[in-house]
Design an enzyme around this catalytic site. Structure first.
Site, mmCIF file in Angstrom:
data_model
loop_
_atom_site.group_PDB
_atom_site.id
_atom_site.type_symbol
_atom_site.label_atom_id
_atom_site.label_comp_id
_atom_site.label_asym_id
_atom_site.label_seq_id
_atom_site.Cartn_x
_atom_site.Cartn_y
_atom_site.Cartn_z
ATOM 1 N N SER A 20 21.781 82.082 62.262
ATOM 2 C CA SER A 20 23.055 82.771 62.048
ATOM 3 C C SER A 20 23.116 84.030 62.903
ATOM 4 C CB SER A 20 23.245 83.148 60.569
ATOM 5 O OG SER A 20 22.253 84.081 60.160
ATOM 6 N N ASP A 58 9.938 81.475 54.653
ATOM 7 C CA ASP A 58 10.218 82.810 54.130
ATOM 8 C C ASP A 58 9.274 83.777 54.831
ATOM 9 O OD1 ASP A 58 10.644 85.139 52.784
ATOM 10 O OD2 ASP A 58 10.087 84.367 50.793
ATOM 11 N N ASN A 84 14.255 88.385 65.491
ATOM 12 C CA ASN A 84 15.596 88.823 65.136
ATOM 13 C C ASN A 84 15.802 88.918 63.619
ATOM 14 O OD1 ASN A 84 18.708 88.881 65.407
ATOM 15 N ND2 ASN A 84 18.352 86.936 64.358
ATOM 16 N N TYR A 148 14.461 100.486 55.575
ATOM 17 C CA TYR A 148 14.905 99.819 56.794
ATOM 18 C C TYR A 148 14.619 100.677 58.027
ATOM 19 C CZ TYR A 148 18.151 97.190 59.825
ATOM 20 O OH TYR A 148 18.714 96.437 60.834
ATOM 21 N N LYS A 152 11.957 99.738 60.974
ATOM 22 C CA LYS A 152 12.501 99.526 62.318
ATOM 23 C C LYS A 152 11.918 100.541 63.306
ATOM 24 C CE LYS A 152 15.303 95.989 61.823
ATOM 25 N NZ LYS A 152 15.084 94.705 62.515
#
Length: 248
Positions: A20, A58, A84, A148, A152
């Protein structure tokens, strides 16, 4: 799907989250150029092609990731890895959970480590490899992004370390860090078509939010055979948001 054969060698690119959003856009672009693609994620893509192989796993699970990494690399000679897959798990500090840091550390850092380790011997033997992380402008800091942003930002440090370790073997390691991109991940946090979305677009210097095509285009640059003199770099694909922030 119309397929245009590339004039260069046919490479195999493993894309996490290739079912996706940005991953799907990249997968379709590579297949259209005659490149092989291996997609791995929670779901398989809803399209098929002779050059596409799809796996479910997963990647927040260390054991599941280790197993699928070995399975994929036994069946495919992986030349390029695009990590990604990602999840945001937003919370303001009073509600932030240390468990979220552990989950995202495995997804954003542990998973690409296991996948790269499984593919590394083949890359070294062929003296060619392209590793591209999809990070985020939020690595510079963003409200509600404790886990997050932290993981990152960790991606940037790990990518630079790998770039140094792998450069002599013909393997480059780079990062694409998108700003707000109109994908399901974005709309999972910002209501689709909302005033908040419109306000965010107005705060971007170029005057719009990003599309998945913008990010896929940047990833393709790093994957290119001719990009062998570029490694350890972070490319912000954010419409200028890395310079001014995103506003309230």
């Amino acid at each position: 799907m119309t397929m245009q054969q590339t004039s260069g060698p046919r490479r195999t690119t493993l894309i996490t989250g290739g079912n996706s959003g940005i991953g799907e856009e990249l997968a379709k672009r590579l297949v259209a150029r005659g490149q092989r693609v291996v997609s791995v994620g929670l779901d398989k893509p809803d399209w098929t092609h002779d050059l596409l192989a799809a796996y479910r796993a997963d990647l927040t699970s260390i054991d599941a990731t280790r197993a699928i990494a070995q399975e994929i690399c036994q069946a495919h000679a992986v030349d390029c890895l695009v990590h990604n897959a990602g999840v945001i798990l937003p919370n303001l500090l009073p509600d932030a959970k240390p468990e979220d840091i552990l989950t995202l550390a495995q997804l954003h850092l542990g998973a690409p480590m296991l996948l790269t380790q499984a593919a590394l011997d083949g890359m070294r033997a062929r003296r060619f490899g392209r590793i591209v992380f999809v990070s985020s402008r939020a690595a510079m800091g963003a409200v509600t992004r404790s886990a997050y942003s932290a993981t990152k930002a960790g991606v940037h440090g790990m990518a630079r370390t790998w770039a140094l370790e792998l450069a002599s073997g013909g393997i480059t390691v780079n990062v694409v860090a998108p700003g707000p991109i109109l994908t399901d991940n974005f709309w999972g946090v910002i209501p689709k078509g909302s005033e908040q979305q419109e306000r965010m677009a107005r705060n971007i210097p170029v005057g719009r939010l990003g599309a998945r095509e913008d990010v896929a285009h940047a990833i393709e640059f790093f994957l290119d055979e001719r990009s062998d003199f570029v490694t350890g770099q972070v490319l912000y694909v954010c419409g200028g948001a890395s310079l001014v922030g995103l506003g309230p």
